[in-house]
Design a protein around this motif. Structure first.
Motif, PDB file in Angstrom:
ATOM      1  N   THR A  80       0.849  -1.186   0.000  1.00  0.00           N
ATOM      2  CA  THR A  80       0.000   0.000   0.000  1.00  0.00           C
ATOM      3  C   THR A  80       0.888   1.240   0.000  1.00  0.00           C
ATOM      4  OG1 THR A  80      -1.716  -1.173   1.229  1.00  0.00           O
ATOM      5  CG2 THR A  80      -1.795   1.240   1.265  1.00  0.00           C
ATOM      6  N   THR A  81       0.583   2.152  -0.937  1.00  0.00           N
ATOM      7  CA  THR A  81       1.339   3.400  -1.029  1.00  0.00           C
ATOM      8  C   THR A  81       0.424   4.579  -0.712  1.00  0.00           C
ATOM      9  OG1 THR A  81       0.923   3.544  -3.405  1.00  0.00           O
ATOM     10  CG2 THR A  81       2.956   2.452  -2.705  1.00  0.00           C
ATOM     11  N   GLU A  82       1.028   5.667  -0.279  1.00  0.00           N
ATOM     12  CA  GLU A  82       0.255   6.838   0.136  1.00  0.00           C
ATOM     13  C   GLU A  82       0.051   7.859  -0.975  1.00  0.00           C
ATOM     14  OE1 GLU A  82      -1.362   6.918   2.964  1.00  0.00           O
ATOM     15  OE2 GLU A  82      -0.476   4.983   3.482  1.00  0.00           O
ATOM     16  N   ASP A  83       0.947   7.881  -1.961  1.00  0.00           N
ATOM     17  CA  ASP A  83       0.862   8.909  -2.998  1.00  0.00           C
ATOM     18  C   ASP A  83       1.581   8.430  -4.258  1.00  0.00           C
ATOM     19  OD1 ASP A  83       3.617   9.208  -2.412  1.00  0.00           O
ATOM     20  OD2 ASP A  83       3.261  10.939  -1.134  1.00  0.00           O
ATOM     21  N   GLN A  84       1.588   9.277  -5.277  1.00  0.00           N
ATOM     22  CA  GLN A  84       2.221   8.897  -6.543  1.00  0.00           C
ATOM     23  C   GLN A  84       3.726   8.740  -6.393  1.00  0.00           C
ATOM     24  OE1 GLN A  84       0.200   8.370  -9.486  1.00  0.00           O
ATOM     25  NE2 GLN A  84       2.047   7.177  -9.847  1.00  0.00           N
ATOM     26  N   ALA A  85       4.350   9.585  -5.593  1.00  0.00           N
ATOM     27  CA  ALA A  85       5.801   9.498  -5.416  1.00  0.00           C
ATOM     28  C   ALA A  85       6.209   8.148  -4.828  1.00  0.00           C
ATOM     29  CB  ALA A  85       6.299  10.647  -4.539  1.00  0.00           C
ATOM     30  N   GLU A  86       5.486   7.688  -3.819  1.00  0.00           N
ATOM     31  CA  GLU A  86       5.809   6.389  -3.218  1.00  0.00           C
ATOM     32  C   GLU A  86       5.493   5.260  -4.185  1.00  0.00           C
ATOM     33  OE1 GLU A  86       5.286   4.112   1.051  1.00  0.00           O
ATOM     34  OE2 GLU A  86       3.629   5.385   0.376  1.00  0.00           O
ATOM     35  N   THR A  87       4.382   5.376  -4.894  1.00  0.00           N
ATOM     36  CA  THR A  87       4.032   4.377  -5.910  1.00  0.00           C
ATOM     37  C   THR A  87       5.141   4.282  -6.943  1.00  0.00           C
ATOM     38  OG1 THR A  87       1.674   4.803  -5.585  1.00  0.00           O
ATOM     39  CG2 THR A  87       2.309   3.783  -7.671  1.00  0.00           C
ATOM     40  N   ASP A  88       5.570   5.417  -7.453  1.00  0.00           N
ATOM     41  CA  ASP A  88       6.620   5.456  -8.472  1.00  0.00           C
ATOM     42  C   ASP A  88       7.939   4.903  -7.949  1.00  0.00           C
ATOM     43  OD1 ASP A  88       4.764   6.619 -10.170  1.00  0.00           O
ATOM     44  OD2 ASP A  88       5.619   8.632 -10.010  1.00  0.00           O
ATOM     45  N   VAL A 139     -11.145   2.700 -14.614  1.00  0.00           N
ATOM     46  CA  VAL A 139      -9.918   3.425 -14.938  1.00  0.00           C
ATOM     47  C   VAL A 139      -8.699   2.551 -14.626  1.00  0.00           C
ATOM     48  CG1 VAL A 139      -8.500   5.418 -14.283  1.00  0.00           C
ATOM     49  CG2 VAL A 139     -10.927   5.713 -14.711  1.00  0.00           C
ATOM     50  N   MET A 140      -8.712   1.872 -13.489  1.00  0.00           N
ATOM     51  CA  MET A 140      -7.596   1.006 -13.108  1.00  0.00           C
ATOM     52  C   MET A 140      -7.342  -0.064 -14.161  1.00  0.00           C
ATOM     53  SD  MET A 140      -7.323  -1.965 -10.253  1.00  0.00           S
ATOM     54  CE  MET A 140      -8.510  -2.830 -11.253  1.00  0.00           C
ATOM     55  N   MET A 141      -8.404  -0.591 -14.750  1.00  0.00           N
ATOM     56  CA  MET A 141      -8.266  -1.668 -15.730  1.00  0.00           C
ATOM     57  C   MET A 141      -7.496  -1.237 -16.977  1.00  0.00           C
ATOM     58  SD  MET A 141      -9.438  -4.420 -14.402  1.00  0.00           S
ATOM     59  CE  MET A 141      -9.567  -5.482 -15.819  1.00  0.00           C
ATOM     60  N   THR A 142      -7.324   0.053 -17.187  1.00  0.00           N
ATOM     61  CA  THR A 142      -6.580   0.549 -18.349  1.00  0.00           C
ATOM     62  C   THR A 142      -5.105   0.784 -18.027  1.00  0.00           C
ATOM     63  OG1 THR A 142      -6.951   2.908 -17.888  1.00  0.00           O
ATOM     64  CG2 THR A 142      -8.670   1.740 -19.138  1.00  0.00           C
ATOM     65  N   MET A 143      -4.692   0.592 -16.780  1.00  0.00           N
ATOM     66  CA  MET A 143      -3.353   0.977 -16.334  1.00  0.00           C
ATOM     67  C   MET A 143      -2.413  -0.201 -16.175  1.00  0.00           C
ATOM     68  SD  MET A 143      -4.420   3.613 -13.302  1.00  0.00           S
ATOM     69  CE  MET A 143      -5.426   5.046 -13.628  1.00  0.00           C
ATOM     70  N   THR A 144      -1.129   0.104 -16.230  1.00  0.00           N
ATOM     71  CA  THR A 144      -0.101  -0.796 -15.721  1.00  0.00           C
ATOM     72  C   THR A 144       0.234  -0.249 -14.328  1.00  0.00           C
ATOM     73  OG1 THR A 144       1.558   0.430 -16.986  1.00  0.00           O
ATOM     74  CG2 THR A 144       0.791  -1.637 -17.925  1.00  0.00           C
ATOM     75  N   ARG A 145       1.131   0.745 -14.249  1.00  0.00           N
ATOM     76  CA  ARG A 145       1.382   1.451 -12.989  1.00  0.00           C
ATOM     77  C   ARG A 145       0.136   2.283 -12.667  1.00  0.00           C
ATOM     78  NH1 ARG A 145       6.662   4.850 -11.935  1.00  0.00           N
ATOM     79  NH2 ARG A 145       7.112   3.826 -13.901  1.00  0.00           N
ATOM     80  N   ILE A 146      -0.272   2.316 -11.412  1.00  0.00           N
ATOM     81  CA  ILE A 146      -1.460   3.067 -11.029  1.00  0.00           C
ATOM     82  C   ILE A 146      -1.151   4.568 -11.015  1.00  0.00           C
ATOM     83  CG2 ILE A 146      -3.201   3.458  -9.227  1.00  0.00           C
ATOM     84  CD1 ILE A 146      -3.405   0.716 -10.666  1.00  0.00           C
ATOM     85  N   ASP A 147      -2.033   5.324 -11.656  1.00  0.00           N
ATOM     86  CA  ASP A 147      -1.960   6.784 -11.712  1.00  0.00           C
ATOM     87  C   ASP A 147      -2.915   7.318 -10.646  1.00  0.00           C
ATOM     88  OD1 ASP A 147      -2.569   9.490 -12.305  1.00  0.00           O
ATOM     89  OD2 ASP A 147      -2.145   9.187 -14.431  1.00  0.00           O
ATOM     90  N   VAL A 148      -2.360   7.825  -9.568  1.00  0.00           N
ATOM     91  CA  VAL A 148      -3.148   8.280  -8.422  1.00  0.00           C
ATOM     92  C   VAL A 148      -4.119   9.384  -8.825  1.00  0.00           C
ATOM     93  CG1 VAL A 148      -3.025   9.398  -6.153  1.00  0.00           C
ATOM     94  CG2 VAL A 148      -1.455   7.527  -6.710  1.00  0.00           C
ATOM     95  N   ALA A 149      -3.672  10.358  -9.608  1.00  0.00           N
ATOM     96  CA  ALA A 149      -4.531  11.463 -10.010  1.00  0.00           C
ATOM     97  C   ALA A 149      -5.714  10.954 -10.826  1.00  0.00           C
ATOM     98  CB  ALA A 149      -3.741  12.505 -10.807  1.00  0.00           C
ATOM     99  N   ALA A 150      -5.499   9.994 -11.706  1.00  0.00           N
ATOM    100  CA  ALA A 150      -6.582   9.443 -12.518  1.00  0.00           C
ATOM    101  C   ALA A 150      -7.587   8.682 -11.650  1.00  0.00           C
ATOM    102  CB  ALA A 150      -6.022   8.542 -13.611  1.00  0.00           C
ATOM    103  N   ILE A 151      -7.090   7.957 -10.654  1.00  0.00           N
ATOM    104  CA  ILE A 151      -8.002   7.254  -9.732  1.00  0.00           C
ATOM    105  C   ILE A 151      -8.807   8.273  -8.929  1.00  0.00           C
ATOM    106  CG2 ILE A 151      -8.136   5.749  -7.707  1.00  0.00           C
ATOM    107  CD1 ILE A 151      -7.465   4.224 -10.306  1.00  0.00           C
ATOM    108  N   ASP A 152      -8.147   9.297  -8.431  1.00  0.00           N
ATOM    109  CA  ASP A 152      -8.863  10.342  -7.661  1.00  0.00           C
ATOM    110  C   ASP A 152      -9.921  11.020  -8.506  1.00  0.00           C
ATOM    111  OD1 ASP A 152      -7.460   9.783  -5.333  1.00  0.00           O
ATOM    112  OD2 ASP A 152      -6.021  11.424  -5.609  1.00  0.00           O
TER     113      ASP A 152
END
Length: 159
Positions: A80-88, A139-152
């Motif tokens: 579990t990540t908190e933001d895009q920076a941690e996800t990346d 939206v998630m189904m279109t992604m590889t890496r999760i884009d936090v802004a797009a999910i929000d």
């Protein structure tokens, strides 16, 4: 020693994998390396047989058992990540070290172990249910890496 430990089978690279995880994830470390006392299928006396390590607070044992049982998507670590920076940061560490991207926030490390790098906002959207969950899921189904802004944006109906 823990009563329950996850045992992960490696083809001779348990120590390398454990050291990598310890360098990438907080609350992770290599605790012990045990060498084989005699020859064994796929190895010789003195080779690394098992590695005790912790990944994000989870006790693990890496077993250098050879190529017989490779990792599959049937087992993965979900981080579990908190933001895009941690996800990346985690995504780039795993994929950039010889790993591979997959779908919907999944990736595979260079040793074949699967990881789900999952921003908290995605989990919260799915838990909310209803239209919010459906939009975030679509939206998630279109992604590889999760884009936090797009999910929000999807959670708010802006996507």
């Amino acid at each position: 020693m823990h009563k329950n430990t996850i045992c992960l089978w490696y083809d001779g690279a348990a120590e390398d994998a454990a050291c990598f995880y310890a360098g990438v994830f907080p609350d992770s470390r290599v605790e012990a390396v045990h060498r084989a006392p005699t020859d064994f299928p796929g190895g010789k006396a003195g080779d690394v047989l098992t590695v005790q390590f912790t990944v994000l607070g989870i006790p693990c044992l890496g077993l250098n058992g050879g190529p017989i049982f490779p990792h599959t998507e049937a087992f993965s670590f979900q981080v579990t990540t908190e933001d895009q920076a941690e996800t990346d940061r985690y995504w780039d560490a795993i994929v950039g070290n010889g790993g591979a991207e997959s779908a919907c926030g999944w990736c595979k490390d260079r040793w074949g172990l699967n990881w789900q790098i999952t921003p908290r906002t995605l989990t919260e959207a799915l838990a909310a249910g209803g239209d919010e969950a459906a939009r975030a899921f679509a939206v998630m189904m279109t992604m590889t890496r999760i884009d936090v802004a797009a999910i929000d944006a999807a959670r708010k109906g802006e996507a």
